[in-house]
Design a protein around this motif. Sequence first.
Motif, PDB file in Angstrom:
ATOM      1  N   TYR A 264     -19.121 -12.735  -0.136  1.00 57.21           N
ATOM      2  CA  TYR A 264     -18.978 -12.111  -1.450  1.00 57.21           C
ATOM      3  C   TYR A 264     -17.613 -12.523  -2.004  1.00 57.21           C
ATOM      4  O   TYR A 264     -16.617 -11.845  -1.826  1.00 57.21           O
ATOM      5  N   PRO A 265     -17.590 -13.697  -2.693  1.00 57.83           N
ATOM      6  CA  PRO A 265     -16.314 -14.228  -3.182  1.00 57.83           C
ATOM      7  C   PRO A 265     -15.868 -13.507  -4.454  1.00 57.83           C
ATOM      8  O   PRO A 265     -16.601 -12.694  -4.997  1.00 57.83           O
ATOM      9  N   LYS A 266     -14.680 -13.867  -4.921  1.00 58.34           N
ATOM     10  CA  LYS A 266     -14.251 -13.337  -6.216  1.00 58.34           C
ATOM     11  C   LYS A 266     -14.961 -14.107  -7.332  1.00 58.34           C
ATOM     12  O   LYS A 266     -15.473 -15.208  -7.127  1.00 58.34           O
ATOM     13  N   GLY A 273     -12.937  -9.773  -5.848  1.00 56.06           N
ATOM     14  CA  GLY A 273     -14.105  -9.559  -4.993  1.00 56.06           C
ATOM     15  C   GLY A 273     -14.741  -8.231  -5.358  1.00 56.06           C
ATOM     16  O   GLY A 273     -14.201  -7.476  -6.167  1.00 56.06           O
ATOM     17  N   ASP A 297     -11.000 -13.288   4.213  1.00 59.17           N
ATOM     18  CA  ASP A 297     -11.121 -13.258   2.750  1.00 59.17           C
ATOM     19  C   ASP A 297     -11.174 -14.691   2.224  1.00 59.17           C
ATOM     20  O   ASP A 297     -10.995 -14.930   1.046  1.00 59.17           O
ATOM     21  N   PRO A 315     -12.249 -10.317  -1.452  1.00 59.69           N
ATOM     22  CA  PRO A 315     -13.310 -11.287  -1.193  1.00 59.69           C
ATOM     23  C   PRO A 315     -13.691 -11.197   0.290  1.00 59.69           C
ATOM     24  O   PRO A 315     -12.833 -10.883   1.123  1.00 59.69           O
TER      25      PRO A 315
END
Length: 336
Positions: A264-266, A273, A297, A315
């Motif tokens: 789940y990236p930014k 994030g 992250d 993230p």
Amino acid sequence: MAKKNQTLGEFIIENQNDFPYSSGELSRLLNAIRLAAKVVNHEVNKAGLVDITGAAGDTNIQGEDQQKLDVYANDTFIQTITDRNIVCGIASEEEDDFIAINSQDANHQNKYVVLIDPLDGSSNIDVNVSVGTIFSIFRRVTPVGTPVQPKDFLQRGAQQVAAGYIVYGTSTMLVYTTGKGVNGFTLNPALGSWYLSHPNIQFPEDGQIYSVNEGNYLDFPEGIKKYIKYCQAVEDNRPYTSRYIGSLVSDFHRNMIKGGIYLYPKSSTNPTGKLRLLYECNPIAFIAEQANGLASDGYRRILEIEPTALHQRVPFVCGSKNMVAKAEEFMNAFQE
Ligand code: AHG
Ligand code: MN
Ligand code: MN
């Protein structure tokens, strides 16, 4: 030693001595969590039924609307833990601030705090898809008998003494660690008992599954875009399979059993994030590392991040060791 047919209750008692000066407080806390999880499980399994009986003309005796399940789960966990007087504070996704529990009372010697995502993946409730609960447990850093402070909650994930999740899936499982490996217990709904079904869970070092909300692709950092293209490339043992449920607990659980990576990236809608460090990423990261996986992250170990706020987002890249290392390689090549 894990035993066939062992219940969670027996397992907790048997492993209590792993904590040198344990007063049994952590065991009592785990017992409260397993009880609340059964109550929530019962309610999750009924989701939709109240509306059906309502539509048939029945009136709710209390004249109340059905509580939303994430509010119900929040109330159940908080009340079950509070009633047993076993922690000095609780923080929850559903509460703006942490709740202090008799922590100012010198007679209360409770030394643990709990952080919880009571219902994870709640957008999946209405459509019969697996959801979960995530919890993280720390020893307070301020003295017992004094008011609990923000710094008791804002600890690095590496300081966790226990963490776990419940997945309300095709069967209901409770998976947790106290820093000595990861064990999974399956609920027998007829008996209401949890049985050790998955002793010493280990991530496969490599996997074939990548889990990410690809709808956000155009908005992802360059390193993540390149890593996704790597997952899709037709070479070596790729392309990988894409599997994304939208419940972190369920996506993580599948990947841990089968081998895979969750990202789940930014993005511009979630510039730091989406997932919350304290009650989503930290506990899942602790479990991942205890199961021979990794959580980062994109650049640094999640468990090393110094938290600054209760609902802080980060993230998240988590899964099989070699897959996370590969994703980090791409992130580092495209620093931004
Ligand atoms: P929650 O229901 O506790 O708010 O958490 C939802 C989280 C997580 O479980 C899931 O992986 C992620 O949100 C899904 O987000 P997208 O819908 O943006 O993919
Ligand atoms: Mn969540
Ligand atoms: Mn939630």
